[in-house]
Design a protein around this motif. Structure first.
Motif, PDB file in Angstrom:
ATOM      1  N   THR A   1      27.949 -60.384 -21.709  1.00  0.00           N
ATOM      2  CA  THR A   1      26.928 -59.402 -21.357  1.00  0.00           C
ATOM      3  C   THR A   1      27.351 -58.001 -21.786  1.00  0.00           C
ATOM      4  OG1 THR A   1      26.311 -60.762 -19.443  1.00  0.00           O
ATOM      5  CG2 THR A   1      25.579 -58.471 -19.446  1.00  0.00           C
ATOM      6  N   ARG A   2      28.608 -57.700 -21.588  1.00  0.00           N
ATOM      7  CA  ARG A   2      29.089 -56.372 -21.980  1.00  0.00           C
ATOM      8  C   ARG A   2      28.969 -56.157 -23.490  1.00  0.00           C
ATOM      9  NH1 ARG A   2      31.941 -53.470 -24.756  1.00  0.00           N
ATOM     10  NH2 ARG A   2      33.059 -51.630 -24.034  1.00  0.00           N
ATOM     11  N   LEU A   3      29.348 -57.159 -24.274  1.00  0.00           N
ATOM     12  CA  LEU A   3      29.248 -57.032 -25.726  1.00  0.00           C
ATOM     13  C   LEU A   3      27.801 -56.890 -26.175  1.00  0.00           C
ATOM     14  CD1 LEU A   3      31.900 -59.693 -26.829  1.00  0.00           C
ATOM     15  CD2 LEU A   3      32.091 -57.208 -27.034  1.00  0.00           C
ATOM     16  N   ILE A   4      26.906 -57.635 -25.546  1.00  0.00           N
ATOM     17  CA  ILE A   4      25.501 -57.575 -25.934  1.00  0.00           C
ATOM     18  C   ILE A   4      24.904 -56.206 -25.588  1.00  0.00           C
ATOM     19  CG2 ILE A   4      23.210 -58.505 -25.412  1.00  0.00           C
ATOM     20  CD1 ILE A   4      24.834 -60.268 -27.241  1.00  0.00           C
ATOM     21  N   LEU A   5      25.200 -55.722 -24.388  1.00  0.00           N
ATOM     22  CA  LEU A   5      24.594 -54.462 -23.945  1.00  0.00           C
ATOM     23  C   LEU A   5      25.159 -53.255 -24.681  1.00  0.00           C
ATOM     24  CD1 LEU A   5      24.350 -54.958 -20.067  1.00  0.00           C
ATOM     25  CD2 LEU A   5      22.542 -55.195 -21.752  1.00  0.00           C
ATOM     26  N   PHE A   6      26.477 -53.212 -24.830  1.00  0.00           N
ATOM     27  CA  PHE A   6      27.123 -51.982 -25.307  1.00  0.00           C
ATOM     28  C   PHE A   6      27.528 -52.011 -26.773  1.00  0.00           C
ATOM     29  CE2 PHE A   6      28.014 -52.208 -20.717  1.00  0.00           C
ATOM     30  CZ  PHE A   6      27.381 -51.048 -20.325  1.00  0.00           C
ATOM     31  N   GLU A   7      27.492 -53.146 -27.409  1.00  0.00           N
ATOM     32  CA  GLU A   7      27.825 -53.192 -28.837  1.00  0.00           C
ATOM     33  C   GLU A   7      26.619 -53.544 -29.702  1.00  0.00           C
ATOM     34  OE1 GLU A   7      30.630 -52.057 -28.922  1.00  0.00           O
ATOM     35  OE2 GLU A   7      31.541 -52.645 -27.045  1.00  0.00           O
ATOM     36  N   PHE A   8      25.645 -54.226 -29.104  1.00  0.00           N
ATOM     37  CA  PHE A   8      24.485 -54.681 -29.872  1.00  0.00           C
ATOM     38  C   PHE A   8      23.224 -53.889 -29.519  1.00  0.00           C
ATOM     39  CE2 PHE A   8      21.152 -58.159 -30.459  1.00  0.00           C
ATOM     40  CZ  PHE A   8      21.008 -57.907 -31.808  1.00  0.00           C
ATOM     41  N   PHE A   9      22.838 -53.891 -28.253  1.00  0.00           N
ATOM     42  CA  PHE A   9      21.597 -53.228 -27.850  1.00  0.00           C
ATOM     43  C   PHE A   9      21.638 -51.723 -28.085  1.00  0.00           C
ATOM     44  CE2 PHE A   9      20.205 -56.581 -24.480  1.00  0.00           C
ATOM     45  CZ  PHE A   9      19.861 -57.434 -25.520  1.00  0.00           C
TER      46      PHE A   9
ATOM     47  N   LEU B   1      29.007 -58.816 -37.980  1.00  0.00           N
ATOM     48  CA  LEU B   1      27.661 -59.352 -38.219  1.00  0.00           C
ATOM     49  C   LEU B   1      26.705 -58.958 -37.095  1.00  0.00           C
ATOM     50  CD1 LEU B   1      28.508 -62.926 -39.551  1.00  0.00           C
ATOM     51  CD2 LEU B   1      27.698 -60.960 -40.863  1.00  0.00           C
ATOM     52  N   VAL B   2      27.195 -59.006 -35.847  1.00  0.00           N
ATOM     53  CA  VAL B   2      26.347 -58.625 -34.718  1.00  0.00           C
ATOM     54  C   VAL B   2      25.948 -57.157 -34.822  1.00  0.00           C
ATOM     55  CG1 VAL B   2      26.299 -58.317 -32.216  1.00  0.00           C
ATOM     56  CG2 VAL B   2      27.267 -60.396 -33.198  1.00  0.00           C
ATOM     57  N   ILE B   3      26.896 -56.304 -35.155  1.00  0.00           N
ATOM     58  CA  ILE B   3      26.592 -54.870 -35.266  1.00  0.00           C
ATOM     59  C   ILE B   3      25.651 -54.614 -36.437  1.00  0.00           C
ATOM     60  CG2 ILE B   3      27.627 -52.642 -35.780  1.00  0.00           C
ATOM     61  CD1 ILE B   3      30.052 -53.524 -34.151  1.00  0.00           C
ATOM     62  N   LEU B   4      25.872 -55.315 -37.576  1.00  0.00           N
ATOM     63  CA  LEU B   4      24.956 -55.162 -38.707  1.00  0.00           C
ATOM     64  C   LEU B   4      23.549 -55.616 -38.338  1.00  0.00           C
ATOM     65  CD1 LEU B   4      27.164 -56.295 -41.735  1.00  0.00           C
ATOM     66  CD2 LEU B   4      26.328 -53.988 -41.221  1.00  0.00           C
ATOM     67  N   ALA B   5      23.440 -56.676 -37.499  1.00  0.00           N
ATOM     68  CA  ALA B   5      22.117 -57.112 -37.039  1.00  0.00           C
ATOM     69  C   ALA B   5      21.459 -56.018 -36.215  1.00  0.00           C
ATOM     70  CB  ALA B   5      22.245 -58.400 -36.224  1.00  0.00           C
ATOM     71  N   GLY B   6      22.255 -55.329 -35.383  1.00  0.00           N
ATOM     72  CA  GLY B   6      21.707 -54.221 -34.623  1.00  0.00           C
ATOM     73  C   GLY B   6      21.239 -53.087 -35.512  1.00  0.00           C
ATOM     74  N   LEU B   7      21.986 -52.791 -36.576  1.00  0.00           N
ATOM     75  CA  LEU B   7      21.570 -51.747 -37.510  1.00  0.00           C
ATOM     76  C   LEU B   7      20.316 -52.160 -38.278  1.00  0.00           C
ATOM     77  CD1 LEU B   7      25.092 -50.737 -38.863  1.00  0.00           C
ATOM     78  CD2 LEU B   7      23.640 -49.443 -37.291  1.00  0.00           C
ATOM     79  N   PHE B   8      20.216 -53.452 -38.617  1.00  0.00           N
ATOM     80  CA  PHE B   8      19.015 -53.939 -39.288  1.00  0.00           C
ATOM     81  C   PHE B   8      17.795 -53.802 -38.370  1.00  0.00           C
ATOM     82  CE2 PHE B   8      16.105 -57.538 -40.030  1.00  0.00           C
ATOM     83  CZ  PHE B   8      15.694 -57.235 -41.332  1.00  0.00           C
ATOM     84  N   ALA B   9      17.993 -54.079 -37.067  1.00  0.00           N
ATOM     85  CA  ALA B   9      16.903 -53.900 -36.110  1.00  0.00           C
ATOM     86  C   ALA B   9      16.485 -52.435 -36.038  1.00  0.00           C
ATOM     87  CB  ALA B   9      17.321 -54.411 -34.736  1.00  0.00           C
ATOM     88  N   ALA B  10      17.479 -51.529 -36.081  1.00  0.00           N
ATOM     89  CA  ALA B  10      17.152 -50.100 -36.072  1.00  0.00           C
ATOM     90  C   ALA B  10      16.355 -49.718 -37.316  1.00  0.00           C
ATOM     91  CB  ALA B  10      18.435 -49.274 -35.987  1.00  0.00           C
ATOM     92  N   ALA B  11      16.691 -50.329 -38.479  1.00  0.00           N
ATOM     93  CA  ALA B  11      15.932 -50.052 -39.700  1.00  0.00           C
ATOM     94  C   ALA B  11      14.498 -50.546 -39.579  1.00  0.00           C
ATOM     95  CB  ALA B  11      16.624 -50.722 -40.885  1.00  0.00           C
ATOM     96  N   LEU B  12      14.312 -51.717 -38.968  1.00  0.00           N
ATOM     97  CA  LEU B  12      12.955 -52.222 -38.762  1.00  0.00           C
ATOM     98  C   LEU B  12      12.149 -51.282 -37.877  1.00  0.00           C
ATOM     99  CD1 LEU B  12      13.272 -56.092 -38.232  1.00  0.00           C
ATOM    100  CD2 LEU B  12      12.066 -54.894 -40.067  1.00  0.00           C
TER     101      LEU B  12
END
Length: 613
Positions: A578-586, A431-442
């Protein structure tokens, strides 16, 4: 709430040179202005003379800080240039200081005379009828040394005398009075000893010795006159400090000193200054109203920014998102066409943190600590929601300081179902990664590239879903094939020559991106692993406590152990989050190409009140 940072507007105005300082202060008071140079204008204002004058004012202000009052919080617009204004302030300040110092010197002389008369009055009272002998002490003599010393009552010893020196001692309510008369050669030794014993010399005024029989009336009359003069002197000094013109001058000097820090952004055109910069005001009327309130008539214009100059942006500072802005600041500031994830982090970070740190007691302690520490360090406020989330997951897992009895598990106990605890975060990670992809689509939509993103990049998450589904059902392989065809069609539509290299590279990127997404999703296994580690560590601590027989040692071990778990594991969980947020989401969408809007600070550090308000 905006999903991306709000860019600032470029504004311009021309103001008379004499009013530039106060225009800057009025704009700074709004908190909505950041000055910037317009490179297509005349040279920067020369401020060498102004700096020299302000430096002289600052030197006087620091040297005589005990005399000068604090600067007033308001002022009116002056009708002169900053240079002439500063010179007038320096001239008036020097004149005022000369008057005050003269008053202070006279006050010290009057106070010394009054203190001397008070001591003399006490000495006369102590001597009684023998005071007649002091009449001669008011007349100078070249062949006889005469002196009255007022010594502390506990000085312990008399002033030593030698040869034909005469010494008499009289005791008053507060002092011992040593009356000394002798040859002049005995003066140095006598006065040295008096100083060592902290004695003060008492003088007999000549006007009192000339009319000695009326000494009581003359002393009372002179003391009353001195008291009146000192009161008038004190009133004059206080009136000088309360002088509104002086306060206005000091405030003008403070504003000019502040102005010097920003003159580099001001350009001059004969008698006018061209003030330019960025503003977050919604309309020019907001800034014009601030100038009008300061009695300044100027027209503010919103124009396109200088070519190639990136406007600063204002990030989301809502109360629920602001504590998590520190994660965004680690990477930088999102640009105006980038997704601002701070509000989304207010949900993601507490869930990740709480899952890895599931304990009701530990979570509440962490929340309380964050609440206390945030008063001094505002960035630590994120510990409050993270601690509450940890307490919530503690309820789900039935953990309270490692104990299962106080609160039964609403879901499961981690050590009883380790595989499920390990695999559950994979869904959260997806879900977190899909949220990142949705942000990229925006972001692609804001850039006008949504069509290309749908044709090529949108196939990547579909391909990953198909690969995951294929582990359990053959239909997943069909989804993977459809995603590959989707990507191939998109590549053909957007194809550029040479065709084969472009299509082959696009398919290779599809496979690489899918593999990367899969590995990123597996990275969330660490969330379940840390949840198991936390439960095992708590159980280990309880096992150690059971081996201790002494109740006091048990309590001490529990306190030290739980404190170590909260500090060490809390730090480790923060690092992993922090690692998950920076390197898997951002990494999916955040490029941090923005520049943060920094408003011009006001001269006083607060919003000042102007005269007449």
């Amino acid at each position: 709430m905006s999903l991306h940072p709000t860019p600032a507007h470029w504004f311009e105005t021309y103001v008379p040179r004499a009013q530039t300082v106060y225009v800057l202060e009025a704009l700074a008071d709004t908190g909505k202005v950041e000055l910037d140079k317009d490179l297509v204008t005349t040279p920067v204002v020369d401020t060498a003379q102004l700096r020299h004058t302000i430096r002289s004012i600052e030197d006087l202000r620091l040297r005589y800080s005990t005399l000068l009052p604090t600067a007033a919080a308001s002022h009116l617009v002056v009708s002169d240039t900053p240079e002439r204004t500063s010179q007038a302030v320096l001239r008036r300040l020097r004149h005022w200081l000369a008057q005050q110092l003269c008053l202070q010197r006279r006050q010290r002389r009057l106070q010394a005379e009054r203190d001397n008369l008070d001591l003399l009055q006490e000495c006369l009272n102590a001597m009684g009828t023998e005071a007649t002998a002091l009449a001669s002490f008011g007349h100078p003599s070249t062949f006889l040394y005469k002196r009255i010393f007022a010594c502390p009552p506990d000085c312990g010893e008399r002033i030593p005398v030698a040869g034909r020196t005469i010494l008499e001692v009289y005791t008053g309510p507060r002092h011992e009075f040593h009356i000394v008369a002798g040859l002049p050669e005995g003066r140095p030794a006598t006065e040295l000893t008096a100083r060592l014993q902290h004695c003060r010399a008492v003088e007999v005024p000549h006007w009192l010795a000339a009319d000695w029989p009326r000494r009581e009336a003359l002393l009372t009359q002179r003391q009353s006159a001195l008291a009146a003069d000192l009161a008038a002197m004190q009133q004059a000094l206080a009136g000088g400090r309360a002088d509104p013109k002086l306060r206005a001058d000091l405030n003008d000097a403070a504003v000019l000193h502040w102005y010097l820090e920003h003159t580099i952004t001001l350009t001059e055109d004969h008698h006018y200054c061209h003030v330019t910069g960025w503003t977050t005001a919604a309309a020019p009327q907001e800034l014009q109203a601030a100038l009008r309130a300061a009695h300044i008539e100027a027209v503010i214009l919103f124009r396109p920014g200088p070519p190639g100059r990136q406007p600063p942006v204002v990030a989301n500072r809502s109360w629920w998102a602001n504590p998590f802005r520190l994660f965004v600041d680690m990477l930088g500031t999102p640009g105006q066409a980038e997704f601002d994830p701070a509000a989304l982090l207010a949900v993601i970070v507490p869930i990740l943190f709480g899952f890895m740190f599931p304990d009701v007691g530990h979570g509440l302690v962490l929340a309380a600590g964050g609440l206390l520490l945030s008063r001094r360090h505002a960035r630590l406020k994120f510990l409050v929601p993270c601690g509450l989330a940890a307490a919530g997951f503690g309820v789900l897992f039935g953990e309270t300081f490692g104990l299962h009895e106080p609160i039964p598990a609403l879901w499961l106990r981690p050590l009883d179902h380790p595989i499920l605890v390990l695999l559950a975060p994979l869904g959260l990670g997806a879900l977190v990664i899909l949220a990142g992809l949705f942000a990229a689509a925006l972001e692609a939509h804001w850039r006008g590239e949504l069509g290309r993103w749908l044709l090529i990049d949108a196939a990547v998450p579909v391909f990953c879903v198909g690969a995951f589904w294929g582990l359990f059902h053959r239909a997943g392989w069909i989804v993977m094939a459809l995603a590959a065809v989707w990507s191939l069609c998109g590549l053909l539509v957007t194809c550029r020559r040479p065709y084969f290299a472009y299509v082959a590279g696009g398919l290779g990127r599809l496979l690489a991106s899918a593999l990367e997404l899969g590995l990123n999703t597996l990275s969330f296994l660490r969330v379940g692993a840390f949840a198991l580690a936390h439960a095992a560590l708590s159980q280990t601590l309880l096992g150690l406590v059971e081996t201790v027989e002494s109740p006091a040692f048990r309590v001490a071990l529990l306190l030290v152990g739980h404190a170590a778990i909260i500090l060490v594991e809390g730090l480790v969980v923060f690092v992993q989050t922090t690692r998950l947020i920076l390197f898997e989401f951002f990494i999916r969408f955040l490029h941090a190409e923005g520049r943060l809007f920094r408003p011009l600070p006001s001269a006083s550090g607060t919003v000042p009140r102007r005269r007449g308000d």
